[in-house]
Scaffold this active site. Sequence first.
Site, PDB file in Angstrom:
ATOM      1  N   PRO A  21      -1.314   5.190  -1.542  1.00 40.04           N
ATOM      2  CA  PRO A  21      -1.817   6.070  -2.600  1.00 40.04           C
ATOM      3  C   PRO A  21      -1.521   5.420  -3.951  1.00 40.04           C
ATOM      4  CG  PRO A  21       0.250   6.931  -1.679  1.00 40.04           C
ATOM      5  CD  PRO A  21      -0.117   5.724  -0.872  1.00 40.04           C
ATOM      6  N   VAL A  23      -2.382   5.980  -8.126  1.00 40.98           N
ATOM      7  CA  VAL A  23      -2.990   6.757  -9.211  1.00 40.98           C
ATOM      8  C   VAL A  23      -4.158   5.964  -9.791  1.00 40.98           C
ATOM      9  CG1 VAL A  23      -2.582   7.793 -11.478  1.00 40.98           C
ATOM     10  CG2 VAL A  23      -0.766   7.777  -9.773  1.00 40.98           C
ATOM     11  N   CYS A 104       7.648   9.370  -5.548  1.00 36.82           N
ATOM     12  CA  CYS A 104       7.237   9.032  -6.916  1.00 36.82           C
ATOM     13  C   CYS A 104       8.449   9.106  -7.841  1.00 36.82           C
ATOM     14  CB  CYS A 104       6.147   9.972  -7.420  1.00 36.82           C
ATOM     15  SG  CYS A 104       5.682   9.630  -9.130  1.00 36.82           S
ATOM     16  N   ASN A 204       6.884  -0.035   3.131  1.00 34.30           N
ATOM     17  CA  ASN A 204       6.164  -0.172   1.868  1.00 34.30           C
ATOM     18  C   ASN A 204       7.061  -0.883   0.864  1.00 34.30           C
ATOM     19  OD1 ASN A 204       5.534   2.076  -0.840  1.00 34.30           O
ATOM     20  ND2 ASN A 204       4.207   0.395  -0.267  1.00 34.30           N
ATOM     21  N   ASP A 206       6.306  -4.517  -1.947  1.00 36.51           N
ATOM     22  CA  ASP A 206       6.152  -5.972  -2.085  1.00 36.51           C
ATOM     23  C   ASP A 206       5.441  -6.653  -0.915  1.00 36.51           C
ATOM     24  OD1 ASP A 206       7.355  -5.704  -4.477  1.00 36.51           O
ATOM     25  OD2 ASP A 206       9.126  -6.909  -4.029  1.00 36.51           O
ATOM     26  N   ALA A 228       0.148  -1.795  -1.886  1.00 37.95           N
ATOM     27  CA  ALA A 228      -0.435  -1.212  -3.090  1.00 37.95           C
ATOM     28  C   ALA A 228      -0.925  -2.355  -3.976  1.00 37.95           C
ATOM     29  CB  ALA A 228       0.591  -0.329  -3.809  1.00 37.95           C
ATOM     30  N   ARG A 229      -0.022  -2.922  -4.786  1.00 39.93           N
ATOM     31  CA  ARG A 229      -0.437  -3.985  -5.713  1.00 39.93           C
ATOM     32  C   ARG A 229      -1.002  -5.203  -4.987  1.00 39.93           C
ATOM     33  NH1 ARG A 229       4.959  -3.882  -9.224  1.00 39.93           N
ATOM     34  NH2 ARG A 229       5.638  -4.096  -7.071  1.00 39.93           N
TER      35      ARG A 229
END
Length: 306
Positions: A21, A23, A104, A204, A206, A228-229
């Site tokens: 997820p 933003v 978060c 999750n 890196d 994510a990134r």
Amino acid sequence: MDNGNIMDLFNRGRPVRVCAPMVRYSKLPFRCLVRKYDCDVCFTPMIIAADFMRSAKARDSEFTTNKTDRPLIVQFAAKDAQTLADAACVVSPFSDGVDLNCGCPQRWAMSEGYGACLINKPELVKDMVRLVRNQIDNPSYAVSIKIRVHKDIRKTVDLCQKVEAAGVSWITVHGRTADERHQPVHYDAIKTIKDSLSIPVIANGDIKSMQDVEAIYELTGVDGVMAARGLLANPAMFAGYEETPLQCVWDWVDIAVEHGTPFSCFHHHLIYMLERITSQPERRVFNNLSSTSAVIDFLHSTYSST
């Protein structure tokens, strides 16, 4: 997954590949892109359950999906069980599961009672998971949580065992504490949690390449990995590409145009995707472009379309 149980993904003998997820970023068009490149499951951006229930406008703007957007997990921020369960009932016909954000670390979320502060409220999290589980008729609908770790890992293990007993489907562990940002990920903590549970655990933090996926799988024995990134920079990462292939760039152009993606979102994704494959002068020009047609012209002149 219209014809099956999302939990079957964990029986394929390799780690499940998950888009985190994010933003503004893990919206429908980007989910369509990563699914073309071997992503198994996608999460929506975090949605505040109370706002979602309060306003039809929020529901329409925050939650957009289509027939091909599966398996899909809808992530909510919530701090009371009934609001979360109500929101889960609204999205359940269009998704494969809901996830409660307990990770978060942003100050606004913590001060509202959302996100990472929930890892210190195991009884509340347990009640939230149990109520969603009880209120959704479909027994194969997933109810998961995404957490950060405590400095004292025993507290995290205690939380995880409590929610496992309440019927949680899996737990995603970001291997940092709530006040860590770019420090190294505590893979040992993820392994300790994995070894303490019998439900699937997703790692999750890196994960930037398939080499990272393999290394973390070897280190921790987890059942899945969430990026994510790493996926923002290279949406084709899970398909084994070291950097964003040009085909993926053009796929994004097609998908974004088809979905009517707002320019700033379309452009931001390309800035991430092109960062490793462009020179600095090219980046300077590209980052200042201000229309979809200018972007497409730039891509044609820099990388003639394949």
